[in-house]
Write an enzyme that holds these catalytic residues in place. Structure first.
Site, PDB file in Angstrom:
ATOM      1  CB  SER A  16      -0.899  -0.013   1.241  1.00 19.71           C
ATOM      2  OG  SER A  16      -1.551   1.235   1.378  1.00 19.71           O
ATOM      3  CG  LEU A  72      -2.130   8.344   7.027  1.00 22.98           C
ATOM      4  CD1 LEU A  72      -2.790   8.447   8.392  1.00 22.98           C
ATOM      5  CD2 LEU A  72      -2.587   7.096   6.329  1.00 22.98           C
ATOM      6  CG  ASN A  98      -4.223   0.460   3.558  1.00 24.90           C
ATOM      7  OD1 ASN A  98      -4.496   1.316   4.380  1.00 24.90           O
ATOM      8  ND2 ASN A  98      -3.262  -0.426   3.751  1.00 24.90           N
ATOM      9  CG  ASN A 126      -2.094   1.461   7.851  1.00 26.45           C
ATOM     10  OD1 ASN A 126      -1.516   1.028   8.851  1.00 26.45           O
ATOM     11  ND2 ASN A 126      -1.540   2.308   7.015  1.00 26.45           N
ATOM     12  CB  CYS A 129      -3.500   4.737  12.977  1.00 22.83           C
ATOM     13  SG  CYS A 129      -4.946   3.704  13.069  1.00 22.83           S
ATOM     14  CE  LYS A 163       1.716  -3.282   5.107  1.00 28.99           C
ATOM     15  NZ  LYS A 163       1.568  -2.281   4.041  1.00 28.99           N
ATOM     16  N   GLY A 242       8.627  -6.705   2.479  1.00 21.18           N
ATOM     17  CA  GLY A 242       9.720  -6.051   3.206  1.00 21.18           C
ATOM     18  C   GLY A 242      11.017  -6.238   2.429  1.00 21.18           C
TER      19      GLY A 242
HETATM   20  O1  RRO Z   1       1.569   7.752   5.246  1.00 19.60           O
HETATM   21  C1  RRO Z   1       2.588   7.352   5.803  1.00 19.60           C
HETATM   22  O2  RRO Z   1       3.464   8.117   6.210  1.00 19.60           O
HETATM   23  C2  RRO Z   1       2.826   5.908   6.026  1.00 19.60           C
HETATM   24  C3  RRO Z   1       1.850   4.997   6.391  1.00 19.60           C
HETATM   25 BR1  RRO Z   1       0.082   5.481   6.617  1.00 19.60          BR
HETATM   26  C4  RRO Z   1       2.189   3.643   6.636  1.00 19.60           C
HETATM   27  O3  RRO Z   1       1.375   2.775   6.980  1.00 19.60           O
HETATM   28  N1  RRO Z   1       3.486   3.286   6.482  1.00 19.60           N
HETATM   29  C5  RRO Z   1       4.434   4.165   6.116  1.00 19.60           C
HETATM   30  O4  RRO Z   1       5.601   3.786   5.996  1.00 19.60           O
HETATM   31  N2  RRO Z   1       4.101   5.471   5.897  1.00 19.60           N
END
Ligand code: RRO
Length: 306
Positions: A16, A72, A98, A126, A129, A163, A242
């Protein structure tokens, strides 16, 4: 192959937020649709409200990968439904959306909204958070994750993928809770928390967001270990990712217990790398270090593979 009831041409998907299919379509036209690199497309994260994202700088190059703090940015649920979904629905592969909410109510709103749409084949939650109601990271604690699944599972019959975050005590325990509370699959790993120091201001972070997520080859060994550990705890499918750069790396994740493999950071360097990996994978023997159709006269490499 079958993944949670979805028919996929091969086991390679995107991580994602690592491939902008709408921008790529604009740049490459229909050629992108004819030779789409992924067997399913996972959208970047959608939140209920629109978000600007973090202040710049948002990226930092590391010796073995990348540090990101994107934060985001997205059009929010309404904007996504109006603008992004119609474009993503034209992709020639199943679409997995996602989503991220900061409360159970927001999570349920997102899952219900996308769960009703024919264009959407599945959802990825996701969970990296904070739950603003408890102050805890939703995916860092098995009880939090179980409670989240209880809140969203009744809102859709579509496949729900969780995730996982590697930034917790036991991703495998979180995966087990997700499975027990109705998740159809788990995906891992998201990025590992890291930071870079500003070159001109000692002690201050380079990234506008302060800390960010480490991705790329640097985290491949961690991904392998976590996928193997999660596979020992759950029976549901695993999307492993990864630091994948080659069919060898994809094969290794499959051997560790993944059912699908996600390609992320490497797609920034080569947007077609996922297609190359998917094409080479069938010729890649488990644990061989070589392609089956080629004569490999080198001595077996034991400790290091590229
Ligand atoms: O948007 C991001 O900074 C971010 C998200 Br939501 C995530 O799940 N993983 C990432 O490495 N960056």
């Amino acid at each position: 192959m079958n993944f949670c009831g979805l028919e996929l041409a091969h086991p390679i998907v995107n991580g994602s937020g690592t491939f902008d299919a709408i921008a790529a379509r604009r740049a490459f036209g229909d050629a992108l649709l004819e030779r789409f690199p992924f067997a399913a497309f996972v959208s970047k994260t959608v939140t209920v409200e629109p978000r600007e994202g973090n202040p710049p700088p948002r990226l930092y190059e590391l010796p073995g990968g990348m540090l990101n703090s994107i934060g985001l940015p997205n059009k929010g649920l309404e904007g996504y439904l109006a603008h992004d979904l119609p474009e993503l629905a034209r992709l020639p592969v199943p679409l997995i959306v996602n989503v991220m909410g900061f409360t159970h109510e927001q999570e349920a709103t997102l899952v219900e909204a996308f769960g009703d749409r024919d264009e959407v084949a599945g959802l990825e939650l996701n969970v990296s958070c904070p739950n603003v109601e408890t102050g805890m990271i939703m995916g860092a604690d098995p009880h939090e994750t179980g409670a989240l699944l209880d809140a969203v599972r009744p809102h859709t019959r579509k496949p729900l993928i969780v995730k996982l975050t590697p930034n917790c005590t036991s991703p495998a325990a979180v995966a087990a809770a997700a499975e027990q509370h109705g998740a159809d699959a788990v995906s891992l790993i998201n990025t590992l928390r890291g930071m870079a120091i500003h070159p001109g201001r000692p002690g201050e972070p380079w990234l506008g967001g302060g800390t960010g997520g480490v991705s790329g080859p640097a985290i491949r060994a961690i991904a392998l270990a976590q996928v193997r550990e999660v596979r020992r705890r759950v029976r549901i499918p695993i999307v492993g990712m990864g630091g994948v750069q080659s069919a060898r790396h994809a094969r290794d994740l499959l051997d560790a217990g993944a059912d699908l493999v996600g390609v992320g950071t490497e797609s920034f360097r080569d947007p077609c790398v996922a297609a190359t990996i998917a094409a080479e994978l069938p010729r890649m023997q488990a644990n061989s270090g070589s392609l089956t159709s080629r004569q490999d006269t080198r001595a077996p490499r034991i400790a290091q593979r590229d």
